[in-house]
Design a protein around this motif. Structure first.
Motif, mmCIF file in Angstrom:
data_model
loop_
_atom_site.group_PDB
_atom_site.id
_atom_site.type_symbol
_atom_site.label_atom_id
_atom_site.label_comp_id
_atom_site.label_asym_id
_atom_site.label_seq_id
_atom_site.Cartn_x
_atom_site.Cartn_y
_atom_site.Cartn_z
ATOM 1 N N LEU A 27 -12.904 -17.834 74.070
ATOM 2 C CA LEU A 27 -11.904 -16.771 74.168
ATOM 3 C C LEU A 27 -11.649 -16.429 75.628
ATOM 4 O O LEU A 27 -12.585 -16.415 76.442
ATOM 5 N N PHE A 77 -3.579 -15.592 67.857
ATOM 6 C CA PHE A 77 -3.724 -17.050 67.973
ATOM 7 C C PHE A 77 -2.659 -17.716 67.091
ATOM 8 O O PHE A 77 -2.907 -17.990 65.917
ATOM 9 N N GLN A 97 -7.765 -12.292 75.096
ATOM 10 C CA GLN A 97 -7.884 -12.548 73.661
ATOM 11 C C GLN A 97 -9.042 -11.750 73.063
ATOM 12 O O GLN A 97 -8.932 -11.193 71.972
ATOM 13 N N SER A 116 -17.485 -16.655 71.959
ATOM 14 C CA SER A 116 -16.899 -17.246 70.756
ATOM 15 C C SER A 116 -16.547 -16.120 69.784
ATOM 16 O O SER A 116 -17.019 -14.986 69.923
ATOM 17 N N ARG A 143 -12.893 -18.992 66.569
ATOM 18 C CA ARG A 143 -12.522 -19.546 67.876
ATOM 19 C C ARG A 143 -13.811 -19.843 68.651
ATOM 20 O O ARG A 143 -14.699 -19.004 68.715
ATOM 21 N N LYS A 144 -13.891 -21.047 69.239
ATOM 22 C CA LYS A 144 -15.096 -21.402 69.988
ATOM 23 C C LYS A 144 -15.109 -20.784 71.386
ATOM 24 O O LYS A 144 -16.177 -20.549 71.941
#
Length: 594
Positions: free
Chosen positions: A157, A132, A161, A110, A154-155
């Protein structure tokens, strides 16, 4: 402090008597006083320096200890701090009947932010939006420059990313390890699996919880450490599911339908081998529910187990089967299907105003006569008809282990009159799901037993109570076979597999009452192979129309039947069924020799 005089009288007198200069005595005393003052000042300075040094050491010791504590502690968002209960992140796999992975967990990370630690907040926001695109730069800046000390960015990746965020190089962006649910087959069996999401979260772990389908039904089992990570084995066959979905999707598009559903079921075990609902979704990126006037339009809606429809003439076989079980008719009994026929003032007609005259019970099914089944239903009686349909499971939601199935409760009339008995005998006035229909047809296919539909792999037959004799069940299958060979489902034949089935074309009801004239729900309920029934397939299409002819055609024989036929042709060999080929005489063959 005692001050010593600079020119003591006694010392001065002694110096004069000795011939010395008294002023030297004064100079010496001044020097000694200055030395004493310097010594005292030095002691005070050294004491102050020592105290200051001790204070600095203590302060830096406290700061270092605090930094070490923070470095080894879990950072959590203030509004949702983790309690004393440890987060259990593990979740068992889900596999198909052959052990192939349908759902599993993978390691990911995350991304969270600690704005007080950021160096260049505007640059960070700009770079994050570049990585993103769905993020809003102004919203990020507002969060970064506000009072929040922690926020999720972000929960989950991807590795790419994560590397891109790492390249930003700002100490206020941090990663946390966690597991996420992965569905490696994408949309395949989406409505069976349902999907999963995150429950309680920390930066070093997160709960993975089921939100729909079998993921939610068996959530406790999949998360229970006592099971040792044992996989949940479903009855679904991945290969057959893929073949059925591909054909169903193609048929839906070709026939301009707004939706479709199909259920393939083992008639003896109750196992659901494949279940599909269209439109569908990818459980890896499950969409949010959007309230709409037509809930069935949502891709999350499971038409196979939630959608309750009037299933039309597919119900006619139940009237004839019950009448045979009661000894009222046999397959060859002649039924008068001539009009007019009125029940409680309502005229019972035939499709396209046809008049079949006096025909056998078998032909009542093959030609799909409304008046024929209506007169049989009147002979049975409303009360007995209600009991029989209830024994087939048409009054309660199906017990399938998918959480959405509980919402598929059939709609039946509040008062079951003779008119209700007649219209329900040909599939109007009682609404049920395609899975209800598949379960009821399974009783015809397996020799007369109710079977409980299940999404879990079974080991052998699983018969329930008997609702008809084996002879009646076999005769009913032979009637359904004639529907394919000589009746309304002529396009349902699959060479070598002896398909038996019944078509159903039902006008869609209007929200304000009455029925649409150009919108239908088409269904084909089939059994195969007819000489040794093993499987039941139900295909339902929502508002299909076949436009390749001179005029649009909306009946099930032109829409649902060819789709089901193609599905059976694809999946029968995968089910291990060998085609039965009739031997032919070899004539007009001349043996030639070199």
């Amino acid at each position: 402090m005692i001050r010593t005089p600079l020119r003591p009288l006694a010392t001065i007198l002694q110096a004069r008597q000795a011939g010395e200069d008294p002023r030297e005595i004064e100079k010496e005393n001044i020097r000694q006083r200055h030395e004493a003052m310097k010594g005292a000042a030095r002691q005070r300075a050294e004491g102050r320096l020592l105290l200051l040094g001790v204070m600095f050491v203590a302060a830096f010791g406290v700061i270092g200890l605090r930094m070490g504590t923070l470095a080894h502690s879990e950072v959590v968002e203030p509004r949702s701090s983790v309690g004393a209960t440890k987060i259990v992140a593990q979740r068992a796999d889900i596999v198909d009947r052959n052990g192939r992975i349908l759902a599993t967990n993978i390691e990911t990370h995350s991304l969270y932010a600690q704005p007080p630690q950021m160096i260049d907040k505007e640059r960070v926001a700009q770079e994050l939006v570049r990585i993103f695109p769905d993020l809003n730069k102004q919203r990020l800046l507002k969060d970064f420059t506000g009072k929040r000390k922690f926020l999720w960015v972000r929960k989950t990746l991807s590795p790419e990313q994560m590397q891109a965020v790492h390249d930003i190089g700002d100490p206020g962006l941090m990663f946390g390890p966690r597991e996420m649910r992965l569905y490696p087959n994408g949309k395949l069996a989406a409505h069976v699996l349902g999907g999963a999401s995150f429950g309680r979260e920390g930066v070093n772990a997160a709960e993975v919880i089921g939100v729909a389908g079998v993921e939610r039904t068996f959530d406790d089992v999949l998360r229970d450490p006592a099971n040792g990570g044992k996989a949940l084995t479903l009855s679904v066959d991945l290969t057959i599911q893929a073949a059925m979905e591909r054909v169903l999707y193609g048929g839906m598009k070709l026939l301009n339908a707004k939706g479709a559903a199909a259920v393939l079921m083992d008639a003896h075990t109750g196992e659901v081998i494949a279940l599909s609902s269209l439109p569908d979704f990818d459980p890896n990126d499950r969409p949010r529910p959007v309230p709409t006037a037509d809930g069935a339009a949502s891709p999350l809606f499971n038409r196979a187990v939630q959608g309750v429809y009037e299933l039309g003439s597919t119900f006619k076989i139940f009237a004839t089967a019950q009448a045979m079980e009661l000894g009222l008719v046999g397959p060859d009994t002649i039924i008068n299907t001539r009009g007019p026929m009125k029940v409680h003032g309502y005229t019972i007609g035939e499709f396209e105003n046809k008049n079949y005259g006096e025909i056998s019970v078998t032909d009542v099914i093959a030609k799909s006569s409304n008046r024929g089944t209506g007169r049989i239903a009147l002979d049975i009686g409303a009360e007995q008809q209600q009991e029989f349909l209830g024994s087939l499971g048409f009054f309660e939601p199906t017990p399938l282990e998918i959480v959405e199935a509980t919402g598929g409760k059939p709609l039946r009339p509040s008062k079951w009159t003779d008119l209700s008995a007649v219209t329900i005998s040909y599939g109007h006035g009682l609404s049920a799901t395609p899975l209800h229909l598949a379960s009821a047809y399974a009783a015809l296919a397996n020799g007369g037993h109710v079977v409980r539909p299940t999404i879990l792999k079974q080991h052998g037959a699983n018969y329930g109570p008997r609702v008809m004799s084996a002879e009646v069940a076999a005769a009913s299958v032979m009637m359904l076979r004639k529907v394919v060979t000589d009746g309304t489902a002529s396009m349902g034949e699959v060479p070598g597999y002896f398909v038996a089935g019944k078509t159903g074309t039902a006008d869609k009801p209007k929200p304000t009452g009455g029925y649409h004239e150009d919108k239908v729900i088409n269904t084909f309920a089939s059994v195969f192979p007819a000489h040794d029934p093993r499987y039941v397939l139900v295909v339902t299409l929502d508002e299909p129309v076949e436009t390749m002819g001179e005029e649009p055609r909306r009946t099930a024989g032109w829409t649902a039947v060819p789709v089901a036929s193609e599905i059976i042709g694809r999946v029968a060999p995968l089910l291990g069924l060998l085609p039965h080929v009739e031997p032919v005489e070899l004539t007009d063959i001349t043996l030639a020799a070199n």
